[in-house]
Scaffold this active site. Structure first.
Site, PDB file in Angstrom:
ATOM      1  N   THR A 131      42.999  55.877  36.662  1.00  0.00           N
ATOM      2  CA  THR A 131      42.869  54.514  37.193  1.00  0.00           C
ATOM      3  C   THR A 131      44.214  53.966  37.658  1.00  0.00           C
ATOM      4  O   THR A 131      45.262  54.382  37.158  1.00  0.00           O
ATOM      5  CB  THR A 131      42.294  53.601  36.089  1.00  0.00           C
ATOM      6  N   ASP A 132      44.158  52.996  38.569  1.00  0.00           N
ATOM      7  CA  ASP A 132      45.403  52.333  38.993  1.00  0.00           C
ATOM      8  C   ASP A 132      45.980  51.440  37.892  1.00  0.00           C
ATOM      9  O   ASP A 132      47.135  51.024  37.960  1.00  0.00           O
ATOM     10  CB  ASP A 132      45.174  51.510  40.278  1.00  0.00           C
ATOM     11  N   GLU A 133      45.164  51.160  36.855  1.00  0.00           N
ATOM     12  CA  GLU A 133      45.638  50.242  35.803  1.00  0.00           C
ATOM     13  C   GLU A 133      46.807  50.813  35.012  1.00  0.00           C
ATOM     14  O   GLU A 133      47.512  50.064  34.328  1.00  0.00           O
ATOM     15  CB  GLU A 133      44.490  49.875  34.854  1.00  0.00           C
ATOM     16  N   TYR A 156      42.889  49.772  27.062  1.00  0.00           N
ATOM     17  CA  TYR A 156      42.221  50.712  27.985  1.00  0.00           C
ATOM     18  C   TYR A 156      43.234  51.452  28.851  1.00  0.00           C
ATOM     19  O   TYR A 156      43.257  52.688  28.898  1.00  0.00           O
ATOM     20  CB  TYR A 156      41.215  49.964  28.884  1.00  0.00           C
ATOM     21  N   LYS A 160      44.308  55.444  29.027  1.00  0.00           N
ATOM     22  CA  LYS A 160      44.207  56.270  30.245  1.00  0.00           C
ATOM     23  C   LYS A 160      45.580  56.852  30.591  1.00  0.00           C
ATOM     24  O   LYS A 160      45.693  58.012  30.991  1.00  0.00           O
ATOM     25  CB  LYS A 160      43.670  55.449  31.425  1.00  0.00           C
TER      26      LYS A 160
HETATM   27  P1  NAD Z   1      31.264  54.319  32.807  1.00  0.00           P
HETATM   28  O1  NAD Z   1      31.650  53.550  31.583  1.00  0.00           O
HETATM   29  O2  NAD Z   1      30.225  53.795  33.705  1.00  0.00           O
HETATM   30  O3  NAD Z   1      30.774  55.788  32.356  1.00  0.00           O
HETATM   31  C1  NAD Z   1      31.425  56.545  31.387  1.00  0.00           C
HETATM   32  C2  NAD Z   1      30.536  57.732  31.027  1.00  0.00           C
HETATM   33  O4  NAD Z   1      31.228  58.515  30.037  1.00  0.00           O
HETATM   34  C3  NAD Z   1      29.190  57.330  30.400  1.00  0.00           C
HETATM   35  O5  NAD Z   1      28.157  58.089  30.957  1.00  0.00           O
HETATM   36  C4  NAD Z   1      29.357  57.649  28.926  1.00  0.00           C
HETATM   37  O6  NAD Z   1      28.142  58.002  28.285  1.00  0.00           O
HETATM   38  C5  NAD Z   1      30.331  58.822  28.977  1.00  0.00           C
HETATM   39  N1  NAD Z   1      31.110  58.947  27.739  1.00  0.00           N
HETATM   40  C6  NAD Z   1      31.803  57.964  27.108  1.00  0.00           C
HETATM   41  N2  NAD Z   1      32.366  58.460  25.982  1.00  0.00           N
HETATM   42  C7  NAD Z   1      32.042  59.785  25.928  1.00  0.00           C
HETATM   43  C8  NAD Z   1      32.324  60.835  25.023  1.00  0.00           C
HETATM   44  N3  NAD Z   1      33.077  60.608  23.924  1.00  0.00           N
HETATM   45  N4  NAD Z   1      31.860  62.060  25.288  1.00  0.00           N
HETATM   46  C9  NAD Z   1      31.108  62.298  26.389  1.00  0.00           C
HETATM   47  N5  NAD Z   1      30.777  61.338  27.275  1.00  0.00           N
HETATM   48  C10 NAD Z   1      31.236  60.088  27.041  1.00  0.00           C
HETATM   49  O7  NAD Z   1      32.627  54.609  33.549  1.00  0.00           O
HETATM   50  P2  NAD Z   1      32.946  54.615  35.117  1.00  0.00           P
HETATM   51  O8  NAD Z   1      33.212  53.233  35.556  1.00  0.00           O
HETATM   52  O9  NAD Z   1      31.954  55.437  35.809  1.00  0.00           O
HETATM   53  O10 NAD Z   1      34.354  55.379  35.100  1.00  0.00           O
HETATM   54  C11 NAD Z   1      34.403  56.803  35.123  1.00  0.00           C
HETATM   55  C12 NAD Z   1      35.853  57.247  35.068  1.00  0.00           C
HETATM   56  O11 NAD Z   1      36.553  56.724  36.184  1.00  0.00           O
HETATM   57  C13 NAD Z   1      36.609  56.770  33.830  1.00  0.00           C
HETATM   58  O12 NAD Z   1      37.466  57.789  33.422  1.00  0.00           O
HETATM   59  C14 NAD Z   1      37.390  55.566  34.325  1.00  0.00           C
HETATM   60  O13 NAD Z   1      38.576  55.393  33.571  1.00  0.00           O
HETATM   61  C15 NAD Z   1      37.677  55.977  35.748  1.00  0.00           C
HETATM   62  N6  NAD Z   1      37.851  54.873  36.723  1.00  0.00           N
HETATM   63  C16 NAD Z   1      36.903  53.878  36.825  1.00  0.00           C
HETATM   64  C17 NAD Z   1      37.042  52.891  37.790  1.00  0.00           C
HETATM   65  C18 NAD Z   1      36.017  51.789  37.948  1.00  0.00           C
HETATM   66  O14 NAD Z   1      36.265  50.851  38.718  1.00  0.00           O
HETATM   67  N7  NAD Z   1      34.874  51.834  37.294  1.00  0.00           N
HETATM   68  C19 NAD Z   1      38.151  52.915  38.648  1.00  0.00           C
HETATM   69  C20 NAD Z   1      39.106  53.923  38.501  1.00  0.00           C
HETATM   70  C21 NAD Z   1      38.930  54.920  37.541  1.00  0.00           C
HETATM   71  O1  DAU Z   2      41.330  49.094  38.610  1.00  0.00           O
HETATM   72  C1  DAU Z   2      40.463  50.082  38.135  1.00  0.00           C
HETATM   73  C2  DAU Z   2      39.722  49.572  36.924  1.00  0.00           C
HETATM   74  O2  DAU Z   2      38.815  48.595  37.382  1.00  0.00           O
HETATM   75  C3  DAU Z   2      38.994  50.666  36.148  1.00  0.00           C
HETATM   76  O3  DAU Z   2      39.920  51.573  35.629  1.00  0.00           O
HETATM   77  C4  DAU Z   2      38.164  50.070  35.006  1.00  0.00           C
HETATM   78  O4  DAU Z   2      37.403  51.086  34.379  1.00  0.00           O
HETATM   79  C5  DAU Z   2      37.245  49.019  35.587  1.00  0.00           C
HETATM   80  O5  DAU Z   2      36.563  48.380  34.516  1.00  0.00           O
HETATM   81  C6  DAU Z   2      38.014  47.986  36.397  1.00  0.00           C
HETATM   82  O6  DAU Z   2      38.831  47.145  35.542  1.00  0.00           O
HETATM   83  P1  DAU Z   2      38.951  45.555  35.768  1.00  0.00           P
HETATM   84  O7  DAU Z   2      39.348  44.955  34.491  1.00  0.00           O
HETATM   85  O8  DAU Z   2      39.744  45.240  36.969  1.00  0.00           O
HETATM   86  O9  DAU Z   2      37.389  45.250  36.121  1.00  0.00           O
HETATM   87  P2  DAU Z   2      36.405  44.078  35.655  1.00  0.00           P
HETATM   88  O10 DAU Z   2      35.175  44.216  36.468  1.00  0.00           O
HETATM   89  O11 DAU Z   2      36.266  44.003  34.180  1.00  0.00           O
HETATM   90  O12 DAU Z   2      37.180  42.763  36.122  1.00  0.00           O
HETATM   91  C7  DAU Z   2      37.537  42.557  37.484  1.00  0.00           C
HETATM   92  C8  DAU Z   2      38.275  41.236  37.563  1.00  0.00           C
HETATM   93  O13 DAU Z   2      37.348  40.173  37.286  1.00  0.00           O
HETATM   94  C9  DAU Z   2      39.389  41.084  36.539  1.00  0.00           C
HETATM   95  O14 DAU Z   2      40.459  40.344  37.101  1.00  0.00           O
HETATM   96  C10 DAU Z   2      38.750  40.290  35.410  1.00  0.00           C
HETATM   97  C11 DAU Z   2      37.746  39.402  36.148  1.00  0.00           C
HETATM   98  N1  DAU Z   2      36.518  39.046  35.380  1.00  0.00           N
HETATM   99  C12 DAU Z   2      35.797  40.061  34.827  1.00  0.00           C
HETATM  100  C13 DAU Z   2      34.646  39.780  34.109  1.00  0.00           C
HETATM  101  C14 DAU Z   2      33.842  40.900  33.468  1.00  0.00           C
HETATM  102  C15 DAU Z   2      36.115  37.731  35.288  1.00  0.00           C
HETATM  103  O15 DAU Z   2      36.773  36.805  35.830  1.00  0.00           O
HETATM  104  N2  DAU Z   2      34.970  37.451  34.581  1.00  0.00           N
HETATM  105  C16 DAU Z   2      34.228  38.415  33.965  1.00  0.00           C
HETATM  106  O16 DAU Z   2      33.211  38.082  33.297  1.00  0.00           O
END
Ligand code: NAD
Ligand code: DAU
Length: 350
Positions: A131-133, A156, A160
């Site tokens: 992730t970019d975080e 988190y 990562k």
């Molecule tokens: P998500 O939470 O929707 O899905 C995570 C999946 O991992 C689920 O299916 C869960 O059952 C599985 N999982 C969790 N713990 C596990 C374990 N111990 N063993 C096996 N499986 C397990 O997540 P997502 O949003 O699809 O993100 C997927 C990946 O991409 C993550 O590594 C996250 O850090 C990364 N990522 C997410 C975003 C985003 O915006 N969602 C952006 C950048 C990177």
């Molecule tokens: O940047 C990549 C990341 O983006 C991934 O690595 C993470 O898995 C993914 O969860 C996401 O993280 P963020 O914290 O940026 O996403 P989230 O949707 O939780 O929040 C987006 C923005 O909105 C953040 O500034 C917090 C704000 N927010 C979020 C929620 C859930 C609110 O203002 N209200 C809310 O209820």
């Protein structure tokens, strides 16, 4: 037949990656390895789960002996690692769950791959999805590049970042072939409604308050999930060993502007008078350690692999809203039971 393990394939991004690999590469067997936590949902894959090149394995990446046995038995040619605890707010409430899955689980997979692949490193790949975080937060200007120093601020992102470091260390120390990609915020179908966009879509449908954290001026760089899956496919097949690629949407939005756009689009689609959903916006207590701004410089992947987003934000957001409005059963299933308790706990003191 080539074989690939995709971890976390029942989650949001993972399910799009699994679908793409299973349908695009019928001569590759895809193993979806997922523990089915609250975020994992096999409904996400019901359109492809009958295909002969797909197998689901309900397994936990923290299980040392199972990962050793499975990976040496399957002998995959590659592993794409998406399984993770992924929600920042949950990491603030329970950091240890993130250490267990994101750090220990990743190291466990690395050990299992190192052992299973010891005689054939040169023809295998450990592809770690990050992730970019991990880069921390930006001020008003500038972009994250592949060489921006790591500076994570939440449990988190710290977990990562630690997992990224372990992947690189295994490359340097044991010669494991690896690639890491760091992507910005994804949105699209099948995203669990704890993240901003699907949570707000669900609340708008039910005319519930829209809890905007702090002043709402936090900025994120949004990417349509299918464009992320396309990038992952390209990197898996054409990325360079021991490299990092940043993936982003070239698409920065302040939260409050995004929420207002979402409200406007939803009022139109739901046939409600303009302004109905905006009235639901409620500014609430901020997230602790909240990163002010993320924005990715994705020029390396564009230059080297020819990738760029194919969908505009307006298109992607509109399609995403339509998907949630047309899949109310999916939304109802994931928001019944434990979700209600999560929502009350997470938002009660805001
Ligand atoms: P998500 O939470 O929707 O899905 C995570 C999946 O991992 C689920 O299916 C869960 O059952 C599985 N999982 C969790 N713990 C596990 C374990 N111990 N063993 C096996 N499986 C397990 O997540 P997502 O949003 O699809 O993100 C997927 C990946 O991409 C993550 O590594 C996250 O850090 C990364 N990522 C997410 C975003 C985003 O915006 N969602 C952006 C950048 C990177
Ligand atoms: O940047 C990549 C990341 O983006 C991934 O690595 C993470 O898995 C993914 O969860 C996401 O993280 P963020 O914290 O940026 O996403 P989230 O949707 O939780 O929040 C987006 C923005 O909105 C953040 O500034 C917090 C704000 N927010 C979020 C929620 C859930 C609110 O203002 N209200 C809310 O209820």
């Amino acid at each position: 037949m080539k074989k690939i393990i995709i971890t976390g394939g029942a989650g949001f991004i993972g399910s799009h990656v699994v679908r793409r690999f299973v349908t695009r590469y019928p001569d590759v067997h895809v193993y979806n390895l997922d523990a089915l936590t609250y975020a994992g949902n096999l409904e996400n894959l019901k359109d492809i789960d009958h295909l002969p090149n797909y197998t689901f394995l309900k397994e936990n990446i923290t299980d040392v002996s199972r990962m050793q046995v499975l990976i040496s038995e399957i002998q995959p040619d590659g592993l794409i690692h998406l399984a993770a605890e992924s929600h920042v707010d949950r990491s603030i409430a329970d950091p240890m769950a993130f250490v267990k899955t994101n750090v220990i689980g990743t190291v466990n997979l690395l050990n299992a791959c190192r052992d299973a692949w010891k005689d054939r490193y040169h023809e295998t790949l450990f592809y770690h999805i990050s992730t970019d975080e991990v880069y921390g937060t930006l001020g008003d200007t500038g972009l994250f590049t592949e060489t921006t120093p790591y500076d994570p601020n939440s449990p988190y992102s710290a977990s990562k970042a630690a997992s990224d470091h372990f992947v690189r260390a295994y490359g340097e120390t044991y010669g494991l072939r690896y690639i890491v990609t760091n992507c910005s915020n994804n949105y699209g179908p099948f995203q669990f409604p704890e993240k901003l966009i699907p949570l707000f879509i669900n609340n708008i449908i039910h005319k519930k308050p829209l809890p905007v954290y702090g002043d709402g001026l936090y900025t994120r760089d949004w990417l349509y999930v299918i464009d992320h899956a396309i990038a992952i496919d390209l990197v898996y097949h054409h990325g360079k060993n021991h490299e990092t690629y940043n993936i982003g949407g070239f698409n920065e939005w302040k939260n409050i502007d995004l929420v207002r756009l979402l409200c406007k689009l939803m009022d139109k689609k739901l046939g409600r008078p303009e302004g109905t959903s905006e009235n639901l916006i409620t500014f609430v207590k901020d997230r602790p350690g909240h990163d002010r701004r993320y924005a990715i410089d994705a020029s390396k992947i564009k230059r080297e692999l020819g990738w760029e987003p194919s969908v505009t934000f307006e298109q992607g957001l509109s399609e995403t809203i339509d998907w949630y409005l047309n899949n109310t059963e999916w939304l109802q299933n994931v928001t019944s039971g434990t979700y209600q308790r999560y929502y009350e706990d997470m938002y009660k003191n805001r």
